[in-house]
Design an enzyme around this catalytic site. Structure first.
Site, PDB file in Angstrom:
ATOM      1  N   ARG A 173       0.853   4.156  -2.996  1.00 37.39           N
ATOM      2  CA  ARG A 173      -0.594   4.248  -3.226  1.00 37.39           C
ATOM      3  C   ARG A 173      -1.320   4.588  -1.928  1.00 37.39           C
ATOM      4  O   ARG A 173      -0.808   4.342  -0.848  1.00 37.39           O
ATOM      5  CB  ARG A 173      -1.121   2.909  -3.767  1.00 37.39           C
ATOM      6  CG  ARG A 173      -0.660   2.583  -5.172  1.00 37.39           C
ATOM      7  CD  ARG A 173      -1.098   1.182  -5.577  1.00 37.39           C
ATOM      8  NE  ARG A 173      -0.504   0.187  -4.702  1.00 37.39           N
ATOM      9  CZ  ARG A 173      -0.979  -1.050  -4.532  1.00 37.39           C
ATOM     10  NH1 ARG A 173      -2.067  -1.424  -5.164  1.00 37.39           N
ATOM     11  NH2 ARG A 173      -0.372  -1.894  -3.746  1.00 37.39           N
TER      12      ARG A 173
ATOM     13  N   LYS B 201      -6.827  -7.011   5.883  1.00 40.11           N
ATOM     14  CA  LYS B 201      -5.432  -6.597   6.011  1.00 40.11           C
ATOM     15  C   LYS B 201      -5.172  -5.622   7.150  1.00 40.11           C
ATOM     16  O   LYS B 201      -4.085  -5.577   7.697  1.00 40.11           O
ATOM     17  CB  LYS B 201      -4.963  -5.929   4.704  1.00 40.11           C
ATOM     18  CG  LYS B 201      -4.625  -6.903   3.601  1.00 40.11           C
ATOM     19  CD  LYS B 201      -4.274  -6.181   2.319  1.00 40.11           C
ATOM     20  CE  LYS B 201      -3.016  -5.355   2.475  1.00 40.11           C
ATOM     21  NZ  LYS B 201      -2.638  -4.669   1.218  1.00 40.11           N
TER      22      LYS B 201
ATOM     23  N   ALA C 246      -3.866  -4.269  -7.567  1.00 42.65           N
ATOM     24  CA  ALA C 246      -3.133  -4.887  -8.675  1.00 42.65           C
ATOM     25  C   ALA C 246      -3.775  -6.190  -9.147  1.00 42.65           C
ATOM     26  O   ALA C 246      -3.465  -6.656 -10.242  1.00 42.65           O
ATOM     27  CB  ALA C 246      -1.690  -5.139  -8.277  1.00 42.65           C
TER      28      ALA C 246
ATOM     29  N   TRP D 255      11.692  -3.132   9.546  1.00 42.10           N
ATOM     30  CA  TRP D 255      10.516  -3.200  10.424  1.00 42.10           C
ATOM     31  C   TRP D 255      10.940  -2.955  11.870  1.00 42.10           C
ATOM     32  O   TRP D 255      10.280  -2.207  12.599  1.00 42.10           O
ATOM     33  CB  TRP D 255       9.834  -4.565  10.291  1.00 42.10           C
ATOM     34  CG  TRP D 255       8.552  -4.663  11.069  1.00 42.10           C
ATOM     35  CD1 TRP D 255       7.295  -4.338  10.652  1.00 42.10           C
ATOM     36  CD2 TRP D 255       8.415  -5.104  12.429  1.00 42.10           C
ATOM     37  NE1 TRP D 255       6.382  -4.547  11.667  1.00 42.10           N
ATOM     38  CE2 TRP D 255       7.042  -5.013  12.763  1.00 42.10           C
ATOM     39  CE3 TRP D 255       9.311  -5.565  13.394  1.00 42.10           C
ATOM     40  CZ2 TRP D 255       6.553  -5.368  14.019  1.00 42.10           C
ATOM     41  CZ3 TRP D 255       8.819  -5.913  14.655  1.00 42.10           C
ATOM     42  CH2 TRP D 255       7.449  -5.813  14.959  1.00 42.10           C
TER      43      TRP D 255
END
Length: 561
Positions: free
Chosen positions: A95, A106, A278, A415
């Site tokens: 997305r 965030k 969501a 990561w």
């Protein structure tokens, strides 16, 4: 040694020209529309002409999010890079980030560490203008509604029954409830109004679920903007088509319907398109993007927002149902830290080994595993997103619990290591894709609204039933009378808990979920059920991420994450 930030890692990457990425993906030049050197749109007509056979579809989901972080997008990107290292033809479909969270709590949303999509700054900010187009189409419809009333209201729209809100792609609590049209007759008709964040606009859902331009226009025309005057039994819905709005709205959206092509740090082709949240919307990238990734690659990896109770449920019960998609495998992302948080450990203490708390928090993971395996009949693997503070005893405990229910665990170090850190996960996903599965939905469409709500609460959340407020009961009857009873359900619920109470962590049982509002998104084709105190316009936190974002004299952006 100071750890590099995500944006520093992304800015050090040497990107390949987008034409090279398109060539790797097998996109013919005539279907590529370049937006500078490193971004492009893919003409949706490619899907109509392509003779390619569809690949395997992999969904990445997660446990319920916590302040400790889970890393779902990072895992999705790292998994794609790992599969590319195994010489698989792979594509990732994600997305688009919303400016609201980017400037809110965030920060950026393009993956993290050495598992990112780039150009990171562009993706997180204006990108190719899709969200601006969605906001413009949304607000054009709002302007046409109020103008119609001002010009005589031939459609007999009751201003008190308008359900269409204006939108802006920013967290702005001040706009949740407004009174507009003030200043005398020449300035409009006064009424109570409000704003949603752009990602909660039905136009976002419509764009993401449309298969082509014709389908988009038809869906836009079906949008219900409000109801006529009269008693509930006499009220008739008024649509965008009644206002002759769908043609102009579609004109604004024709380029936004085309998926965006970018790349990962390891030059894996990535499609980024659409961005419904969501918790308040259906949480998946566009059907066109997913189908294009499937058509171009042997393995298409996509993600669904927040935990499996929200994003995965909607991906499977709404998107797959409407688009005829069938996943081959599911990855459930978790971290030891997040599981300890679910077991009652404060965020400040998560770096300490705590097997007792971990055991208390693991039921949250087990519930999501059970849902994917047994409610939906899909093979899955648990990806533990590694942190340096994880101990062997903690990792062994998670693995042992998963093995008890027949699910393998793969430690993901994407990561820190990029695709190299996801090879074990990639091998397990490839294995699962060749296993038979018995994919089925959580509920069937041809049942009552109440029954569908109950099925979601009982099967996916682990509760008793859905309790409708008196207002929601009236709305359910009205929607049934209007012929919408067979539409799927899009639950608007807190992401932090399996319940509608954000403070109830782990895997609670013996609870009800209160539905306070039901509204039809007739263009998208689903009923939105609002629960708890969930809002369609977020607010900024006490210290917004915007305060640390800056740009220097040479145009270099810092602080996105």
């Amino acid at each position: 040694m100071k750890m590099k930030t995500d944006i520093e890692i992304a800015q050090e990457c040497t990107m390949e020209p987008i034409t090279a990425i398109a060539e790797k993906a097998g996109i013919p030049d005539e279907y590529l529309e370049q937006y500078g050197k490193y971004k492009a749109k893919i003409d949706y007509n490619f899907l109509k002409k392509s003779q390619n056979k569809d690949g395997k579809l992999i969904l990445v989901t997660a446990i319920n999010p916590t302040p400790a972080g889970e890393g779902k997008t990072t895992t999705t990107v790292g998994l794609a890079d790992a599969m590319q290292r195994l010489n698989k033809k792979v594509m990732v479909a994600l997305r688009e980030p919303s400016l609201g969270p980017v400037f809110g709590i965030k920060g950026g949303a393009a993956g993290g560490g050495y598992a990112q999509v780039v150009p990171m700054e562009d993706i997180n900010l204006h990108f190719t203008g899709d969200f601006h187009a969605i906001g413009a189409a949304n607000n054009l419809l709002a302007a046409l509604i109020d103008n119609h009333i001002y010009q005589g209201n031939e459609l007999n729209i009751d201003p008190r029954k308008i359900v269409w809100k204006r939108c802006v792609d920013m967290n702005d609590r001040q706009l949740r409830f407004v009174t507009d049209g003030l200043g005398g007759r020449v300035n409009g008709v006064p009424r109570e109004d409000g704003y949603d964040i752009t990602v909660a606009s039905e136009i976002m859902a419509v764009l993401c679920l449309s298969k082509d331009i014709t389908d988009l226009k038809e869906r836009l025309g079906r949008i219900i903007i409000g109801y006529t005057y009269g008693k509930i039994s006499e009220q008739k819905p008024v649509t965008a088509h009644d206002l002759h709005a769908e043609g102009a709205m579609c004109a604004l959206l024709k380029d936004a319907l085309k998926p965006n092509l970018v790349q990962t740090l390891e030059h894996t082709p990535a499609i980024i398109h659409g961005g419904p949240f969501a918790n308040i919307a259906h949480g998946c990238n566009s059907v066109t993007a997913t189908k294009m990734a499937l058509n171009l690659a042997d393995y298409a990896i996509t993600e669904a927002g927040f935990g499996a109770d929200l994003g995965a449920e909607k991906f499977l019960d709404i998107k797959c149902r409407m688009a005829g998609l069938k996943p081959n495998a599911v990855v459930i992302v978790a971290t030891v830290r997040a599981l300890k948080y679910n077991g009652g450990v404060a965020k400040a203490d998560l770096n300490q080994e705590n097997l007792e708390a971990l055991e208390k928090g693991i039921p949250n993971l087990m519930k999501h595993v059970n849902n994917i395996k047994n409610v939906y009949g899909l093979p899955c693997v648990v990806a533990i997103n590694a942190f340096p503070t994880d101990t062997k005893a903690e990792l062994d405990l998670v693995e042992a619990k998963c093995k008890e229910v027949g699910v393998n665990v793969a430690l993901s170090e994407v990561w820190a290591k990029g695709g190299e850190g996801g090879l074990k996960l990639a091998e397990e996903v490839i294995r699962l894709c060749d296993e038979p599965n018995d994919f089925h939905y959580c509920y069937e469409e041809d049942t009552t609204i109440q029954e569908k709500l109950d099925q979601i609460v009982q099967k996916v959340y682990g509760g008793r039933k859905a309790v409708l407020t008196p207002a929601a009961q009236k709305q359910a009857k009205q929607l049934s009378d209007l012929g919408f009873e067979n539409a799927p359900i899009c639950m608007a619920k807190t992401q932090y808990s399996l319940t509608d109470d954000a403070t109830k962590l782990g895997a609670p049982t013996d609870f009800d979920v209160t539905v306070r509002n039901l509204k039809i998104s007739a263009g998208a084709g689903f009923i939105v059920a609002l629960t708890g105190d969930i809002m369609t316009m977020p607010g900024l936190p006490k210290v917004p991420a915007a305060e640390r974002i800056d740009v220097d004299a040479e145009g270099k952006i810092t602080g996105l994450f």
